[in-house]
Design a protein around this motif. Structure first.
Motif, PDB file in Angstrom:
ATOM      1  N   PRO A  41       0.790  -1.319  -0.222  1.00 36.24           N
ATOM      2  CA  PRO A  41      -0.175  -0.110   0.078  1.00 36.24           C
ATOM      3  C   PRO A  41       0.872   0.985   0.333  1.00 36.24           C
ATOM      4  CG  PRO A  41       0.167  -0.710   2.322  1.00 36.24           C
ATOM      5  CD  PRO A  41       0.175  -2.041   1.498  1.00 36.24           C
ATOM      6  N   LYS A  42       0.251   2.118  -0.525  1.00 36.06           N
ATOM      7  CA  LYS A  42       1.074   3.572  -0.848  1.00 36.06           C
ATOM      8  C   LYS A  42       0.531   3.997   0.730  1.00 36.06           C
ATOM      9  CE  LYS A  42       1.239   3.779  -5.941  1.00 36.06           C
ATOM     10  NZ  LYS A  42       0.933   4.535  -6.836  1.00 36.06           N
ATOM     11  N   MET A  43       1.951   5.226   0.686  1.00 39.92           N
ATOM     12  CA  MET A  43       1.909   6.284   2.044  1.00 39.92           C
ATOM     13  C   MET A  43       1.151   7.348   0.988  1.00 39.92           C
ATOM     14  SD  MET A  43       2.512   4.183   4.905  1.00 39.92           S
ATOM     15  CE  MET A  43       3.610   5.502   6.440  1.00 39.92           C
ATOM     16  N   SER A  44       0.122   8.173   2.022  1.00 42.39           N
ATOM     17  CA  SER A  44      -0.579   9.250   1.910  1.00 42.39           C
ATOM     18  C   SER A  44       0.802  10.328   2.355  1.00 42.39           C
ATOM     19  CB  SER A  44      -1.883   9.365   2.419  1.00 42.39           C
ATOM     20  OG  SER A  44      -1.572   9.767   4.021  1.00 42.39           O
ATOM     21  N   GLY A  45       0.616  11.931   1.495  1.00 44.49           N
ATOM     22  CA  GLY A  45       1.356  13.001   2.037  1.00 44.49           C
ATOM     23  C   GLY A  45       2.522  13.309   1.470  1.00 44.49           C
ATOM     24  N   GLY A  46       3.043  12.410   0.631  1.00 50.31           N
ATOM     25  CA  GLY A  46       3.939  12.348  -0.924  1.00 50.31           C
ATOM     26  C   GLY A  46       5.349  12.076  -0.298  1.00 50.31           C
ATOM     27  N   TRP A  47       5.042  10.623   0.288  1.00 48.14           N
ATOM     28  CA  TRP A  47       6.111   9.766   1.061  1.00 48.14           C
ATOM     29  C   TRP A  47       6.894   8.971  -0.335  1.00 48.14           C
ATOM     30  CZ3 TRP A  47       8.703  10.127   5.161  1.00 48.14           C
ATOM     31  CH2 TRP A  47       7.596  11.167   6.695  1.00 48.14           C
ATOM     32  N   GLU A  48       7.710   8.598  -0.463  1.00 46.65           N
ATOM     33  CA  GLU A  48       8.475   8.064  -1.307  1.00 46.65           C
ATOM     34  C   GLU A  48       9.148   6.600  -0.681  1.00 46.65           C
ATOM     35  OE1 GLU A  48      11.530   9.968  -3.857  1.00 46.65           O
ATOM     36  OE2 GLU A  48       9.835  11.521  -4.639  1.00 46.65           O
ATOM     37  N   LEU A  49       8.578   5.566  -1.569  1.00 44.10           N
ATOM     38  CA  LEU A  49       9.348   4.880  -0.601  1.00 44.10           C
ATOM     39  C   LEU A  49      10.961   3.316  -1.285  1.00 44.10           C
ATOM     40  CD1 LEU A  49       8.962   1.683   1.463  1.00 44.10           C
ATOM     41  CD2 LEU A  49       7.211   1.056   0.438  1.00 44.10           C
ATOM     42  N   GLU A  50      11.986   3.620  -0.550  1.00 42.21           N
ATOM     43  CA  GLU A  50      12.985   2.799  -0.796  1.00 42.21           C
ATOM     44  C   GLU A  50      12.489   1.248  -0.047  1.00 42.21           C
ATOM     45  OE1 GLU A  50      16.430   4.758  -1.297  1.00 42.21           O
ATOM     46  OE2 GLU A  50      15.444   6.762  -2.543  1.00 42.21           O
ATOM     47  N   LEU A  51      12.601   0.218  -0.666  1.00 46.26           N
ATOM     48  CA  LEU A  51      13.082  -1.120  -0.059  1.00 46.26           C
ATOM     49  C   LEU A  51      14.194  -1.748  -0.455  1.00 46.26           C
ATOM     50  CD1 LEU A  51       9.920  -2.816  -1.526  1.00 46.26           C
ATOM     51  CD2 LEU A  51      10.217  -1.733   1.233  1.00 46.26           C
ATOM     52  N   SER A  52      15.441  -2.413   0.318  1.00 44.48           N
ATOM     53  CA  SER A  52      16.515  -2.962   0.649  1.00 44.48           C
ATOM     54  C   SER A  52      15.869  -4.264   1.284  1.00 44.48           C
ATOM     55  CB  SER A  52      17.355  -2.346   1.747  1.00 44.48           C
ATOM     56  OG  SER A  52      18.933  -3.302   0.682  1.00 44.48           O
ATOM     57  N   ASP A 105       4.263  17.860  13.019  1.00 47.26           N
ATOM     58  CA  ASP A 105       4.105  19.466  11.232  1.00 47.26           C
ATOM     59  C   ASP A 105       5.118  18.763  10.425  1.00 47.26           C
ATOM     60  OD1 ASP A 105       2.921  20.952  13.078  1.00 47.26           O
ATOM     61  OD2 ASP A 105       4.535  22.030  13.732  1.00 47.26           O
ATOM     62  N   ARG A 106       5.474  17.445   9.884  1.00 46.84           N
ATOM     63  CA  ARG A 106       6.475  17.413   9.432  1.00 46.84           C
ATOM     64  C   ARG A 106       6.056  15.984   8.943  1.00 46.84           C
ATOM     65  NH1 ARG A 106       9.066  20.240  12.108  1.00 46.84           N
ATOM     66  NH2 ARG A 106      10.580  22.176  11.300  1.00 46.84           N
ATOM     67  N   GLY A 107       4.536  15.649   8.968  1.00 43.82           N
ATOM     68  CA  GLY A 107       3.980  14.465   8.353  1.00 43.82           C
ATOM     69  C   GLY A 107       4.177  13.234   9.367  1.00 43.82           C
ATOM     70  N   VAL A 108       4.940  13.356  10.662  1.00 41.81           N
ATOM     71  CA  VAL A 108       5.022  11.815  11.234  1.00 41.81           C
ATOM     72  C   VAL A 108       3.922  12.416  12.237  1.00 41.81           C
ATOM     73  CG1 VAL A 108       5.897  10.708  12.652  1.00 41.81           C
ATOM     74  CG2 VAL A 108       7.123  11.292  10.416  1.00 41.81           C
ATOM     75  N   ASP A 109       2.994  12.041  12.448  1.00 43.00           N
ATOM     76  CA  ASP A 109       1.314  12.014  13.489  1.00 43.00           C
ATOM     77  C   ASP A 109       0.674  10.887  13.759  1.00 43.00           C
ATOM     78  OD1 ASP A 109       0.410  11.896  10.714  1.00 43.00           O
ATOM     79  OD2 ASP A 109      -0.074  13.993  11.095  1.00 43.00           O
ATOM     80  N   ASN A 110      -0.348  10.382  14.003  1.00 44.18           N
ATOM     81  CA  ASN A 110      -0.852   9.427  14.295  1.00 44.18           C
ATOM     82  C   ASN A 110      -1.780   8.496  12.550  1.00 44.18           C
ATOM     83  OD1 ASN A 110      -0.862   8.961  16.807  1.00 44.18           O
ATOM     84  ND2 ASN A 110      -2.930   9.902  17.338  1.00 44.18           N
ATOM     85  N   THR A 111      -1.944   9.418  11.762  1.00 41.77           N
ATOM     86  CA  THR A 111      -2.276   9.043  10.502  1.00 41.77           C
ATOM     87  C   THR A 111      -1.023   8.286   9.851  1.00 41.77           C
ATOM     88  OG1 THR A 111      -4.006  10.630   9.750  1.00 41.77           O
ATOM     89  CG2 THR A 111      -3.059   9.471   8.441  1.00 41.77           C
ATOM     90  N   PHE A 112      -0.210   8.763   9.994  1.00 38.20           N
ATOM     91  CA  PHE A 112       1.562   8.827   9.511  1.00 38.20           C
ATOM     92  C   PHE A 112       1.262   6.482  10.102  1.00 38.20           C
ATOM     93  CE2 PHE A 112       5.576   7.162   9.809  1.00 38.20           C
ATOM     94  CZ  PHE A 112       6.144   7.801   8.360  1.00 38.20           C
ATOM     95  N   ALA A 113       1.765   6.790  11.282  1.00 39.86           N
ATOM     96  CA  ALA A 113       1.510   5.477  12.539  1.00 39.86           C
ATOM     97  C   ALA A 113       0.810   4.317  11.965  1.00 39.86           C
ATOM     98  CB  ALA A 113       1.886   5.972  13.788  1.00 39.86           C
TER      99      ALA A 113
END
Length: 290
Positions: free
Chosen positions: A113-124, A253-261
């Motif tokens: 699933p994609k994260m809201s808020g314009g986050w880019e995902l990198e996997l390793s 304020d930088r997008g790391v809140d309960n929704t992000f969690a």
């Protein structure tokens, strides 16, 4: 026994000095026969086969192996891959095949699933990195799905209560690190965060408590992967609540809140389940030696 054999041999020598007749030969045979029989046996027992005869195949035995030969048939349990194959391995592979099918049936997300808020995902592998840039700042969130599923303890059903027929949903709630970098700063502000099992609200008047918490805060050199242990690390266990709330607001304020969690838990759960199925498939191939 030896004395009897001696007397028999002497008698045979005396007889052999005379003319050999058929009757004399039969008499000699009768004299020798008792010496070749067991003293306590009524009938004569033939000689048993020697150990050498049992071990060697003999000229007339053809390709038949000897009774005590070390090359008797032992079923081969290896194949061309050089691995061991047993009945237990076969049962293991069958179990894994069924397990993979069941896990794929209950897989909630076929793709991450994609994260809201314009986050880019990198996997390793099992490590994931989320990043976003805003107003000259870069925020990076890193987590690993290994050991991210908390243990579940089944409570014993009380008397008269039926045990739950549905299993609890398995959720991955990993620890994650938030790194905030400013263009003009030589250091990054780093937050070590986690999902507490029983998060207590900071104040009684708060309507909603945070579902994640800050464990530690420190400054680390920007651009270096290895953080220095010599940098001062602020532990929040004994931190003033006002300072702690400001730190949480700084992250929000930088997008790391309960929704992000919440979304992070969903992403981590999907990634962990994906890696689990992949592990089962690799395990099945390893056992089958493919």
């Amino acid at each position: 026994m030896f004395k009897s054999l001696t007397r028999v041999a002497c008698t045979a020598a005396r007889i052999s000095s005379g003319t050999a007749t058929a009757s004399t030969s039969r008499g000699l045979e009768q004299l020798l026969r008792p010496a070749l029989c067991a003293p306590s046996s009524v009938t004569c027992r033939p000689f048993t086969r020697s150990i050498w005869m049992l071990c060697s195949s003999g000229s007339s035995s053809g390709s038949r192996p000897g009774l005590l030969s070390s090359s008797r048939g032992i079923p081969s349990l290896s194949c061309g891959c050089g691995g061991l194959h047993t009945e237990g391995d076969k049962a293991f592979v069958e179990f894994l095949s069924d397990e993979i099918k069941e896990e794929m049936k209950i897989q909630k997300h076929k793709s991450l699933p994609k994260m809201s808020g314009g986050w880019e995902l990198e996997l390793s592998g099992t490590e994931a990195k989320l990043s976003r840039k805003t107003s000259g700042e870069k925020v990076t969130v890193t987590f690993n799905v290994n050991n991210s599923i908390p243990p579940t303890f089944e409570e014993d059903a009380q008397q008269g209560e039926k045990p739950s027929e549905t299993e609890p949903e398995i959720l991955s709630s990993p620890n994650f690190v938030v790194e905030v970098t400013k263009q003009a700063a030589a250091q990054s502000l780093v937050f070590d965060c986690h999902y507490p099992e029983d998060e207590v609200a900071h104040g009684e008047e708060e309507e909603e408590s945070d579902i994640f918490a800050i464990r530690e805060v420190s400054f680390q050199p920007t651009g270096e992967s290895d953080w220095k242990d010599t940098s001062y690390t602020l532990n929040t266990d004994s931190l003033d609540w006002a300072l702690y709330d400001h730190l949480m607001d700084f992250l929000a304020d930088r997008g790391v809140d309960n929704t992000f969690a919440d979304e992070l838990v969903e992403l981590s759960t999907a990634l962990e389940h994906q890696e689990y199925i992949k592990f089962l498939e690799e395990l099945s191939g390893f056992v089958k030696c493919q």
